[in-house]
Write a protein that holds these residues in place. Structure first.
Motif, mmCIF file in Angstrom:
data_model
loop_
_atom_site.group_PDB
_atom_site.id
_atom_site.type_symbol
_atom_site.label_atom_id
_atom_site.label_comp_id
_atom_site.label_asym_id
_atom_site.label_seq_id
_atom_site.Cartn_x
_atom_site.Cartn_y
_atom_site.Cartn_z
ATOM 1 N N LYS A 78 0.849 -1.192 0.000
ATOM 2 C CA LYS A 78 0.000 0.000 0.000
ATOM 3 C C LYS A 78 0.885 1.243 0.000
ATOM 4 N N TRP A 79 0.500 2.259 -0.777
ATOM 5 C CA TRP A 79 1.218 3.531 -0.771
ATOM 6 C C TRP A 79 0.306 4.640 -1.278
ATOM 7 N N THR A 80 0.707 5.886 -1.051
ATOM 8 C CA THR A 80 -0.062 7.054 -1.487
ATOM 9 C C THR A 80 0.734 7.832 -2.525
ATOM 10 N N ASP A 81 0.053 8.204 -3.622
ATOM 11 C CA ASP A 81 0.715 8.958 -4.683
ATOM 12 C C ASP A 81 -0.335 9.669 -5.529
ATOM 13 N N GLN A 82 -0.065 10.902 -5.929
ATOM 14 C CA GLN A 82 -0.921 11.670 -6.833
ATOM 15 C C GLN A 82 -2.358 11.799 -6.326
ATOM 16 N N GLY A 83 -2.517 11.890 -5.025
ATOM 17 C CA GLY A 83 -3.841 12.085 -4.452
ATOM 18 C C GLY A 83 -4.653 10.816 -4.300
ATOM 19 N N TYR A 84 -4.026 9.652 -4.532
ATOM 20 C CA TYR A 84 -4.728 8.376 -4.410
ATOM 21 C C TYR A 84 -3.970 7.429 -3.471
ATOM 22 N N ILE A 85 -4.721 6.516 -2.879
ATOM 23 C CA ILE A 85 -4.137 5.421 -2.112
ATOM 24 C C ILE A 85 -4.190 4.184 -2.990
ATOM 25 N N TRP A 86 -3.022 3.621 -3.290
ATOM 26 C CA TRP A 86 -2.899 2.455 -4.173
ATOM 27 C C TRP A 86 -2.627 1.227 -3.327
ATOM 28 N N ARG A 87 -3.276 0.115 -3.674
ATOM 29 C CA ARG A 87 -3.111 -1.098 -2.857
ATOM 30 C C ARG A 87 -3.356 -2.332 -3.745
ATOM 31 N N PHE A 88 -2.526 -3.342 -3.561
ATOM 32 C CA PHE A 88 -2.743 -4.592 -4.294
ATOM 33 C C PHE A 88 -2.248 -5.759 -3.448
ATOM 34 N N SER A 105 -5.356 -8.948 -6.777
ATOM 35 C CA SER A 105 -6.415 -7.996 -6.442
ATOM 36 C C SER A 105 -5.819 -6.607 -6.300
ATOM 37 N N GLY A 106 -6.562 -5.603 -6.726
ATOM 38 C CA GLY A 106 -6.099 -4.229 -6.592
ATOM 39 C C GLY A 106 -7.237 -3.318 -6.205
ATOM 40 N N ILE A 107 -6.902 -2.191 -5.572
ATOM 41 C CA ILE A 107 -7.911 -1.199 -5.205
ATOM 42 C C ILE A 107 -7.254 0.176 -5.173
ATOM 43 N N VAL A 108 -7.981 1.168 -5.656
ATOM 44 C CA VAL A 108 -7.530 2.556 -5.621
ATOM 45 C C VAL A 108 -8.630 3.395 -4.998
ATOM 46 N N THR A 109 -8.273 4.237 -4.029
ATOM 47 C CA THR A 109 -9.220 5.169 -3.419
ATOM 48 C C THR A 109 -8.584 6.555 -3.388
ATOM 49 N N ASP A 110 -9.400 7.577 -3.066
ATOM 50 C CA ASP A 110 -8.792 8.885 -2.858
ATOM 51 C C ASP A 110 -8.138 8.896 -1.476
ATOM 52 N N GLU A 111 -7.490 9.988 -1.123
ATOM 53 C CA GLU A 111 -6.723 10.022 0.119
ATOM 54 C C GLU A 111 -7.601 9.948 1.361
ATOM 55 N N ASN A 112 -8.922 10.137 1.176
ATOM 56 C CA ASN A 112 -9.861 10.011 2.291
ATOM 57 C C ASN A 112 -10.485 8.619 2.365
ATOM 58 N N GLY A 113 -10.012 7.729 1.493
ATOM 59 C CA GLY A 113 -10.542 6.369 1.485
ATOM 60 C C GLY A 113 -11.857 6.226 0.765
ATOM 61 N N LYS A 114 -12.247 7.246 -0.012
ATOM 62 C CA LYS A 114 -13.524 7.210 -0.716
ATOM 63 C C LYS A 114 -13.302 6.992 -2.216
ATOM 64 N N GLY A 115 -14.408 6.727 -2.920
ATOM 65 C CA GLY A 115 -14.336 6.532 -4.368
ATOM 66 C C GLY A 115 -13.569 5.287 -4.755
ATOM 67 N N ALA A 116 -13.753 4.213 -4.001
ATOM 68 C CA ALA A 116 -12.983 2.978 -4.232
ATOM 69 C C ALA A 116 -13.268 2.368 -5.595
ATOM 70 N N ARG A 117 -12.204 1.974 -6.275
ATOM 71 C CA ARG A 117 -12.287 1.220 -7.524
ATOM 72 C C ARG A 117 -11.445 -0.033 -7.328
ATOM 73 N N ASN A 118 -12.056 -1.180 -7.350
ATOM 74 C CA ASN A 118 -11.313 -2.404 -7.066
ATOM 75 C C ASN A 118 -11.568 -3.466 -8.131
ATOM 76 N N TRP A 119 -10.660 -4.424 -8.217
ATOM 77 C CA TRP A 119 -10.756 -5.487 -9.202
ATOM 78 C C TRP A 119 -10.005 -6.714 -8.685
ATOM 79 N N THR A 120 -10.424 -7.873 -9.142
ATOM 80 C CA THR A 120 -9.793 -9.137 -8.766
ATOM 81 C C THR A 120 -9.738 -10.036 -9.990
ATOM 82 N N TYR A 121 -8.599 -10.684 -10.191
ATOM 83 C CA TYR A 121 -8.425 -11.587 -11.327
ATOM 84 C C TYR A 121 -7.839 -12.921 -10.859
ATOM 85 N N TRP A 122 -8.382 -13.999 -11.379
ATOM 86 C CA TRP A 122 -7.842 -15.345 -11.191
ATOM 87 C C TRP A 122 -7.310 -15.795 -12.544
ATOM 88 N N GLU A 123 -6.153 -16.416 -12.559
ATOM 89 C CA GLU A 123 -5.546 -16.781 -13.832
ATOM 90 C C GLU A 123 -4.721 -18.051 -13.674
#
Length: 204
Positions: A78-88, A105-123
């Motif tokens: 997890k890290w913060t960059d460009q106004g977003y919190i990135w996590r995988f 699995s990955g998820i991106v939110t704004d710095e307040n933890g809102k507006g989550a966009r997440n995805w999961t892939y099995w391969e």
């Protein structure tokens, strides 16, 4: 004509920005015992906006382990960059002394933890190797994330406390020459198009 030239320059610049930076090594421990060693260069893309980020050397490695996992190993960053919190996270499964990357699995939110966009892939074609060996590859592209020049050992305890003496190269990666070849062909095509546009414009 100026707009066309600006577009071409933008494509070239973006292409070079996506070129791998220096990799970093990350470790995960439980009660002072090393469990995972993960060396990689990671580029992550926002699923809806034209924004991307390189995983920094000081990314937070998240772990709730009280002891090193024997069957299921999850590496999460997890890290913060460009106004977003990135996590995988990467989920590795050990079955009959052979492990494989089962899920990303990955998820991106704004710095307040809102507006989550997440995805999961099995391969089923994700990297795999026998316990005791690390897995390595030039590039793995999956779910809006690119891993370059990675070397993963999610089960350190089965490899003598380190990466292990030997590695298993991924079966679906591209080697360095292939990567360079693809980039060369793309750039050659862009500059050829630019040259033709200049010639055509001069004729008019």
């Amino acid at each position: 004509m100026r707009k066309i030239l600006q577009s071409v320059v933008l494509v070239v610049v973006v292409g070079f920005m996506s070129w791998p930076t220096e990799g970093h090594e990350y470790e995960l421990s439980a009660n002072g015992k090393l469990c995972m060693k993960m060396d990689m260069t990671t580029l992550m893309f926002h699923p809806f906006y034209s924004t991307s980020t390189w995983m920094p050397a000081d990314a937070e490695i998240i772990s709730n382990y009280t002891e090193c996992p024997a069957d299921t190993a999850i590496f999460e960053a997890k890290w913060t960059d460009q106004g977003y919190i990135w996590r995988f996270n990467l989920r590795f499964e050990n079955v009959e002394a052979k492990y494989s990357l089962q899920r990303f699995s990955g998820i991106v939110t704004d710095e307040n933890g809102k507006g989550a966009r997440n995805w999961t892939y099995w391969e089923s074609t994700y990297p795999k190797a026998p316990i005791g060996k690390y897995v390595f590859c030039d590039v793995l592209i999956t779910a809006r994330t690119k891993f370059y020049n990675y070397k993963w050992q999610p089960f350190v305890q089965g490899a003598g406390g380190d990466y292990g003496a030997d590695g298993k190269e991924c079966e679906n990666g591209l080697n360095g020459a292939q990567i360079f070849g693809v980039i060369f062909v793309l750039l050659f095509g862009i500059f050829s198009l630019l040259f033709l546009l200049i010639i055509t414009n001069a004729g008019n």
